[in-house]
Design a protein around this motif. Sequence first.
Motif, PDB file in Angstrom:
ATOM      1  N   GLN A 162     -42.892  -1.084  -5.712  1.00  0.00           N
ATOM      2  CA  GLN A 162     -40.982  -0.869  -6.557  1.00  0.00           C
ATOM      3  C   GLN A 162     -40.831  -2.577  -7.014  1.00  0.00           C
ATOM      4  OE1 GLN A 162     -37.363  -0.886  -4.649  1.00  0.00           O
ATOM      5  NE2 GLN A 162     -35.976  -0.313  -6.010  1.00  0.00           N
ATOM      6  N   GLN A 173     -33.573   4.913   2.061  1.00  0.00           N
ATOM      7  CA  GLN A 173     -34.838   4.720   0.903  1.00  0.00           C
ATOM      8  C   GLN A 173     -35.287   2.513   0.689  1.00  0.00           C
ATOM      9  OE1 GLN A 173     -33.076   7.224  -1.967  1.00  0.00           O
ATOM     10  NE2 GLN A 173     -33.393   9.359  -0.397  1.00  0.00           N
ATOM     11  N   LYS A 174     -34.672   2.519   0.512  1.00  0.00           N
ATOM     12  CA  LYS A 174     -34.743   0.812   0.139  1.00  0.00           C
ATOM     13  C   LYS A 174     -35.165   1.172  -1.816  1.00  0.00           C
ATOM     14  CE  LYS A 174     -37.379  -0.820   4.255  1.00  0.00           C
ATOM     15  NZ  LYS A 174     -37.715  -1.038   4.145  1.00  0.00           N
ATOM     16  N   LYS A 175     -34.107   1.951  -2.051  1.00  0.00           N
ATOM     17  CA  LYS A 175     -34.151   2.251  -3.790  1.00  0.00           C
ATOM     18  C   LYS A 175     -33.202   0.961  -4.120  1.00  0.00           C
ATOM     19  CE  LYS A 175     -35.716   6.364  -3.546  1.00  0.00           C
ATOM     20  NZ  LYS A 175     -36.822   6.793  -4.866  1.00  0.00           N
ATOM     21  N   LEU A 205     -29.567   5.555  -0.991  1.00  0.00           N
ATOM     22  CA  LEU A 205     -30.080   4.367  -1.650  1.00  0.00           C
ATOM     23  C   LEU A 205     -30.463   3.534  -0.064  1.00  0.00           C
ATOM     24  CD1 LEU A 205     -28.069   4.640  -4.623  1.00  0.00           C
ATOM     25  CD2 LEU A 205     -30.278   6.030  -4.632  1.00  0.00           C
ATOM     26  N   TRP A 251     -26.011   4.621  -7.898  1.00  0.00           N
ATOM     27  CA  TRP A 251     -24.883   3.657  -7.797  1.00  0.00           C
ATOM     28  C   TRP A 251     -24.068   3.588  -8.554  1.00  0.00           C
ATOM     29  CZ3 TRP A 251     -24.784  -1.235  -9.558  1.00  0.00           C
ATOM     30  CH2 TRP A 251     -24.521  -2.437  -9.013  1.00  0.00           C
ATOM     31  N   ASP A 270     -32.171   9.729 -10.349  1.00  0.00           N
ATOM     32  CA  ASP A 270     -32.292   8.502 -11.159  1.00  0.00           C
ATOM     33  C   ASP A 270     -31.074   8.030 -10.128  1.00  0.00           C
ATOM     34  OD1 ASP A 270     -31.405   5.564 -12.554  1.00  0.00           O
ATOM     35  OD2 ASP A 270     -30.244   7.219 -13.922  1.00  0.00           O
ATOM     36  N   TRP A 271     -31.334   6.993  -9.106  1.00  0.00           N
ATOM     37  CA  TRP A 271     -30.473   5.989  -8.485  1.00  0.00           C
ATOM     38  C   TRP A 271     -29.770   5.369  -9.204  1.00  0.00           C
ATOM     39  CZ3 TRP A 271     -29.727   0.682  -7.171  1.00  0.00           C
ATOM     40  CH2 TRP A 271     -30.653  -0.029  -8.229  1.00  0.00           C
ATOM     41  N   HIS A 272     -30.215   4.662 -10.222  1.00  0.00           N
ATOM     42  CA  HIS A 272     -29.318   3.936 -10.177  1.00  0.00           C
ATOM     43  C   HIS A 272     -27.967   4.650 -10.758  1.00  0.00           C
ATOM     44  CE1 HIS A 272     -32.989   2.388 -12.207  1.00  0.00           C
ATOM     45  NE2 HIS A 272     -32.765   0.944 -12.103  1.00  0.00           N
ATOM     46  N   TYR A 330     -28.347  12.048 -10.901  1.00  0.00           N
ATOM     47  CA  TYR A 330     -28.523  10.934  -9.233  1.00  0.00           C
ATOM     48  C   TYR A 330     -28.936  11.953  -9.244  1.00  0.00           C
ATOM     49  CZ  TYR A 330     -27.515   9.582  -4.961  1.00  0.00           C
ATOM     50  OH  TYR A 330     -28.069   9.583  -3.077  1.00  0.00           O
ATOM     51  N   THR A 360     -39.370  -4.421  -0.116  1.00  0.00           N
ATOM     52  CA  THR A 360     -39.481  -3.275  -0.890  1.00  0.00           C
ATOM     53  C   THR A 360     -41.103  -2.524  -1.212  1.00  0.00           C
ATOM     54  OG1 THR A 360     -40.499  -4.334  -3.440  1.00  0.00           O
ATOM     55  CG2 THR A 360     -38.013  -4.228  -2.606  1.00  0.00           C
TER      56      THR A 360
END
Length: 154
Positions: A31, A104-106, A101, A75, A70-72, A66, A27
């Motif tokens: 992160q 962006q390595k989220k 995502l 997803w 908020d990547w969650h 999003y 990451t």
Amino acid sequence: MKYSVPIFSTLLVSLTACQYVPYIHSTEKGQEIPQNLEQLFEYGANFASEYKNAATETCASYAKLYQEGDWHSGWILALQVTEPNNSCVNSEQAIQILTTLEKQKKIYPELLWLTHVHLSWLKGLEKVNQLKQERQDLVGKIDALKAIETSIDE
């Protein structure tokens, strides 16, 4: 399949709870990766509960989250695509969300395998939808040709 997020969450817990899962990639920028994914599971369970009670409002709320970063939420929305007429985003949007995502390595490295499986499934769904559309177009053209043929014969 309104309960796909909790099902995926339960599956993820049962498959990873007793196993070592190596990181697929490192990451960036410190992160933090939680020791367990309980928070994300609760997030998914909350979504499923809210969606069951008020689907439209829940979709709008999570889409806004999003968009705010908020990547969650993104997803969860992307994983929620299970039925073409009963999801917050369509399969094309879900593919875009998951791909973004991932680039962006989220996404937590522990979740990449699930993301890849879902992306594969979504791409297959997109192909099926594309084939259906092409079939409808061909049927329309055949019907037009039949109408022309009928008018010529008369």
